[in-house]
Design an enzyme around this catalytic site. Structure first.
Site, PDB file in Angstrom:
ATOM      1  N   ARG A 669      36.040  53.992 -20.131  1.00 22.40           N
ATOM      2  CA  ARG A 669      36.234  53.433 -18.793  1.00 22.40           C
ATOM      3  C   ARG A 669      35.730  54.435 -17.766  1.00 22.40           C
ATOM      4  O   ARG A 669      35.892  55.638 -17.938  1.00 22.40           O
ATOM      5  CB  ARG A 669      37.715  53.138 -18.545  1.00 22.40           C
ATOM      6  CG  ARG A 669      38.364  52.235 -19.561  1.00 22.40           C
ATOM      7  CD  ARG A 669      37.881  50.831 -19.497  1.00 22.40           C
ATOM      8  NE  ARG A 669      38.081  50.214 -18.204  1.00 22.40           N
ATOM      9  CZ  ARG A 669      37.840  48.934 -17.951  1.00 22.40           C
ATOM     10  NH1 ARG A 669      37.377  48.142 -18.911  1.00 22.40           N
ATOM     11  NH2 ARG A 669      38.035  48.431 -16.765  1.00 22.40           N
ATOM     12  N   VAL A 670      35.157  53.921 -16.717  1.00 24.80           N
ATOM     13  CA  VAL A 670      34.613  54.880 -15.755  1.00 24.80           C
ATOM     14  C   VAL A 670      35.703  55.638 -15.024  1.00 24.80           C
ATOM     15  O   VAL A 670      35.464  56.703 -14.486  1.00 24.80           O
ATOM     16  CB  VAL A 670      33.638  54.226 -14.760  1.00 24.80           C
ATOM     17  CG1 VAL A 670      32.312  53.981 -15.417  1.00 24.80           C
ATOM     18  CG2 VAL A 670      34.208  52.977 -14.174  1.00 24.80           C
ATOM     19  N   ASP A 671      36.898  55.089 -15.045  1.00 21.59           N
ATOM     20  CA  ASP A 671      37.973  55.870 -14.426  1.00 21.59           C
ATOM     21  C   ASP A 671      38.376  57.035 -15.318  1.00 21.59           C
ATOM     22  O   ASP A 671      39.178  57.857 -14.962  1.00 21.59           O
ATOM     23  CB  ASP A 671      39.186  54.983 -14.066  1.00 21.59           C
ATOM     24  CG  ASP A 671      39.413  53.897 -15.100  1.00 21.59           C
ATOM     25  OD1 ASP A 671      38.843  54.016 -16.193  1.00 21.59           O
ATOM     26  OD2 ASP A 671      40.156  52.946 -14.798  1.00 21.59           O
ATOM     27  N   ASP A 672      37.819  57.094 -16.483  1.00 20.52           N
ATOM     28  CA  ASP A 672      38.087  58.214 -17.381  1.00 20.52           C
ATOM     29  C   ASP A 672      36.953  59.231 -17.369  1.00 20.52           C
ATOM     30  O   ASP A 672      36.900  60.111 -18.221  1.00 20.52           O
ATOM     31  CB  ASP A 672      38.291  57.710 -18.819  1.00 20.52           C
ATOM     32  CG  ASP A 672      39.569  56.913 -18.954  1.00 20.52           C
ATOM     33  OD1 ASP A 672      39.606  56.023 -19.804  1.00 20.52           O
ATOM     34  OD2 ASP A 672      40.504  57.187 -18.185  1.00 20.52           O
ATOM     35  N   VAL A 673      36.039  59.044 -16.460  1.00 21.07           N
ATOM     36  CA  VAL A 673      34.947  60.017 -16.389  1.00 21.07           C
ATOM     37  C   VAL A 673      35.409  61.203 -15.551  1.00 21.07           C
ATOM     38  O   VAL A 673      36.058  61.045 -14.527  1.00 21.07           O
ATOM     39  CB  VAL A 673      33.690  59.366 -15.767  1.00 21.07           C
ATOM     40  CG1 VAL A 673      32.655  60.426 -15.414  1.00 21.07           C
ATOM     41  CG2 VAL A 673      33.113  58.374 -16.746  1.00 21.07           C
TER      42      VAL A 673
END
Ligand code: 6R9
Length: 801
Positions: A669-673
């Site tokens: 997930r991009v919130d995990d980048v």
């Protein structure tokens, strides 16, 4: 086809890939490819091009293979994915009249599959099982459908299903579909609070549940949870009239179940009384089929809505191609029907194809970590579809066998020495036959025990050995029959000695074969089962790190089975990026290429499509038949969540890289980048590097504020069982990341974790990890939905160790 698509496809030159990345490519066997639905990459490209250039023609052609009471109208599909052009709208096969339950059951029965097993049900306890043929399944579905109609459920009404993996769960889904009711399955691991939230959102007329379930060694009283949820939702203004309760008497008896008179009804008391045939409610392709709640990053869960026709065509087709499904296959997906995977690939996709499906009630490591492979052997499962989290946890279980590897080798060496002594005859002459025989056999028995009888029997050497041993014994018995006293059988000594020597020699050979066998036995929980039936493996739910991929491929599939790493989402209904087994070489950890009709694009922050090898946000251009049509009761949220970040595209919320060969690599997930000193690092990348360390079992990485770098990398690390925490190990874990990704990706903190906080579906709850990492312990939020809430306390206790 657009220019960008052309150039993307041009980038996929497999010959080049083979030459440049030989180590990373796992090439399918010629035999597999020859028999596959899509035997080559060229073949795929041809079909893919057709699906992109002429979606209407491509999908109409496939849809015609289903039963439609009335054919769809024109256009075959209509869409608007551009928020700037107005309301987001997706429709497929509008005007087509059909029924998905009819296509799952009646058409398969009509095609001669009435007696084929539709469901092999395996209970929590080994030995507890049941089956349903397609005909029997139809009967059961019709009885429930008739009951539902009788209590007033009509087309378009919501029915909430809160059941564990009993056969009644797919039966209930199909019964709803048969009468045009909209099912909303809530995973039976959700708390009463979550359940009542969903009840209040979709306002069902009936809730279908069971009194209790056994999962592993635990009994969970589901009815109590439902009672609480129904009380809560009644307070909130949503009163449910009927609670249909299945008596799961292996978990809890009727008498011990709490009961609300007037509202609660026992399934077994009413449903079997209804007729076993039920007319189908014919519905429009765009009529809703089901609602499935999925969590957003914040706020209330989103009710993802799927409609009938497109979903039917899409799940059936993706199932067939991504698993290379053939009618002789036995298919097992370990997902629960409470999640989208259980909807699309336990129930609808497989049954639409007339498949035999294993439905498993229990926990995959109960009563021991070999349970999955026991089930695989029992039903001769040929397609096994699971989640990386399960792969990693089973991988971890192998470690106790590492000790037995050492022990096995020690025994092998000892035995070797003993047998050499026996073989040379010295021992034999000194001690007499019976004693040496005893040693000989005890050595052999210990080996047999170590490997498990089947494993030992499997080796050609061991077979030979057993044969020779019997021959030796035969000679000995003959001698003994003649002389009663072994020491006095001089005339036969030579024969005897020679045959025994020969047997010993064979056992020696067996010892040499021990080493490879023992290496295999490192993963005894897997290798003590045959798994010969397996043909295709599948993975879903999160990126599968290359080391887990390789373990799955090498140990579970014996390097024989391609792995379909299927990237998709609740929202997409079916597979989006997935290998087609046999069609092209695989790269461990890559979901590879888009399915027919899917146009993935990778965009930068500004929404500009990136070409060639790149990394960015994964979006989808144009619609596909299985796409969700709205968020139930909140079309605006649908538009803002998915279609406004990058106008013109569906935004998946995932990050993705495409390599020079065109392979797709999902990075989470991009919130995990995490952005460290301007470098964007996928948590999955760091995790994968950590997990590749032989002493690391699992890792979860979150970003924390860092005064110099902006964000720092904080890694929670679960070690392989029995490995002690140490500073040296900490250093070598950091080194593993430095070596694999680069110094900029080195974790700032390694936090020892006896376990990770996971939802019951196996997803790591990073929200909680982030709070622990930031020491915001008063903001941990709701931890009750965790599979093991106790893990949080353990993590906090280890924060500064
Ligand atoms: C089917 C399912 C969707 C999210 C998705 C992505 C992750 C799923 C994946 C994968 C990498 C795969 N995901 N499959 N990431 N490789 N093969 O899991 O649906 O529960 O809605 O989750 O799961 O992050 O966005 P859902």
């Amino acid at each position: 086809m657009s220019m960008s698509m052309d150039s993307k496809l041009n980038a996929v030159v497999l010959g080049e890939a083979l030459a440049s990345d030989a180590d990373d490519l796992i090439v399918p066997t010629q035999d597999f490819s020859t028999h596959a639905h899509v035997p080559s990459f060229d073949n795929y490209l041809e079909l893919y091009k057709w699906s992109i250039e002429d979606p209407a023609g491509f999908w109409s052609n496939i849809a015609s293979q289903f039963y439609w009471k009335q054919k769809w109208g024109q256009p075959v599909y209509s869409e608007n994915l551009d928020i700037q052009k107005g309301r987001i709208n997706i429709e497929w096969f509008k005007g087509g009249i059909t029924n998905i339950c009819y296509n799952c059951l009646d058409t398969n029965i009509a095609a001669g599959n009435a007696e084929k097993i539709a469901i092999y049900w395996e209970g929590n306890e080994p030995g507890v099982d049941a089956t349903l043929t397609y005909q029997q399944l139809l009967h059961r579905v019709c009885q429930l459908a008739n009951y539902l109609k009788d209590i007033g459920i009509r087309k378009g009404d919501a029915v909430l299903i809160y059941l564990p993996m009993l056969m009644e769960l797919p039966i209930a889904m199909l019964a709803c579909a048969r009468i045009g009711a909209v099912h909303s399955v809530v995973f039976a691991g959700f708390s009463s609070e979550s359940l009542s939230q969903r009840i209040m959102d979709c306002k069902p007329k009936v809730v279908i549940t069971c009194n209790a379930v056994r999962r592993g060694p635990k009994t969970i009283n589901l009815k109590d949870i439902v009672d609480m949820a129904l009380a809560e939702s009644a307070q909130g203004g949503t009163v449910v009239d009927v609670c249909l309760t299945y008596e799961n008497d292996s978990a809890l008896k009727k008498e011990s179940t709490k009961w609300v008179e007037g509202r609660d009804t026992w399934w077994q008391d009413v449903v079997p009384k209804y007729p076993a045939t039920c007319d189908v409610e014919w519905v429009d392709a765009e009529d809703p089929l089901f609602l499935l709640y999925t969590s957003g990053s914040t706020g209330k869960p989103k009710g993802v809505l799927h409609t009938t026709g497109g979903y039917m065509v899409y799940t059936a087709t993706t199932f067939k191609y991504a698993f290379d499904y053939k009618p002789s296959d036995i298919y097992w997906c370990t997902a629960d029907c409470g999640w989208i995977t259980g909807h699309s690939y336990v129930t609808y996709g497989p049954l639409l194809n007339g498949a035999s499906v294993v439905v498993f009630e229990g926990a995959p490591n109960y009563p021991n970590p070999g349970r999955c492979w026991d089930i695989v052997d029992k039903y001769e499962v040929s397609i096994f579809y699971t989640a990386p989290t399960l792969v990693r946890s089973l991988m971890r279980e192998g470690d106790e066998a590492r000790i037995s590897y050492t022990v096995t080798l020690l025994i092998a060496v000892l035995k070797h020495l003993l047998l050499s002594a026996i073989g040379s005859g010295k021992f034999w002459k000194k001690k007499g036959g019976n004693f040496s025989q005893l040693i000989y056999f005890s050595g052999k028995a210990s080996i047999l025990l170590q490997f498990g009888i089947e494993e030992a029997l499997e080796g050609t050497y061991s077979l030979l050995c057993i044969l020779m041993e019997s021959w030796g014994n035969l000679e000995r018995n003959r001698s003994e029959a003649r002389g009663m006293n072994a020491d006095r059988i001089l005339p036969n000594e030579t024969t005897h000695d020679t045959s025994f020597k020969f047997a010993a020699m064979c056992v020696d050979s067996f010892n040499y074969s021990c080493e490879p066998l023992a290496k295999k036995a490192v993963k005894m929980h897997v290798t003590r089962y045959s798994r010969k039936s397996l043909r295709v493996l599948g993975s879903v739910g999160e990126p599968i790190n290359p080391s887990a991929w390789r373990w799955f491929y090498n140990f579970v599939g014996d390097t024989r089975c391609p792995i379909s790493d299927t990237w998709w989402q609740t929202e997409t209904g079916g597979f989006m990026i997935t290998p087609l087994p046999g069609a092209w070489p695989q790269k461990p950890g890559s979901a590879t290429f888009p399915f027919f009709g899917v146009q993935p694009v990778i965009v930068d922050e500004k929404g500009v499509e990136l070409e060639g090898a790149c990394s960015g946000y994964l979006c989808i251009k144009s619609s596909w038949p299985g796409a969700f049509r709205t968020l139930y009761g909140d079309h605006e949220r649908y538009e803002t969540t998915y279609f406004s970040a990058f106008p013109g595209y569906y935004f998946s919320g995932d990050g993705c890289s495409r390599d020079k060969d065109g392979y797709h690599w999902l990075t989470g997930r991009v919130d995990d980048v995490i952005n460290v000193s301007g470098h964007r690092i996928g948590t999955a990348e760091v995790e994968s590097a950590l997990v590749s360390h032989p002493q690391c079992a699992e890792a979860a990485v979150v970003g924390v504020e860092h005064e110099v770098k902006g964000q720092g990398i904080y890694a929670f690390v679960t070690l392989v069982e029995g490995v002690p925490y140490s500073d040296d190990l900490r250093k070598s874990l950091v080194l593993a990341v430095r070596n694999q990704i680069g110094a900029f990706a080195a974790p700032d903190k390694i936090h020892w974790a006896p376990g990770l906080p996971k939802t019951r579906s196996g997803k790591i709850m990073r929200r909680i990890l982030r709070k622990i990492a930031c020491k915001q312990l008063d903001e941990l939020g709701d931890t009750s939905t965790l599979a093991d809430p106790g893990v949080v306390g353990q993590l906090i206790a280890l924060a500064d160790s």
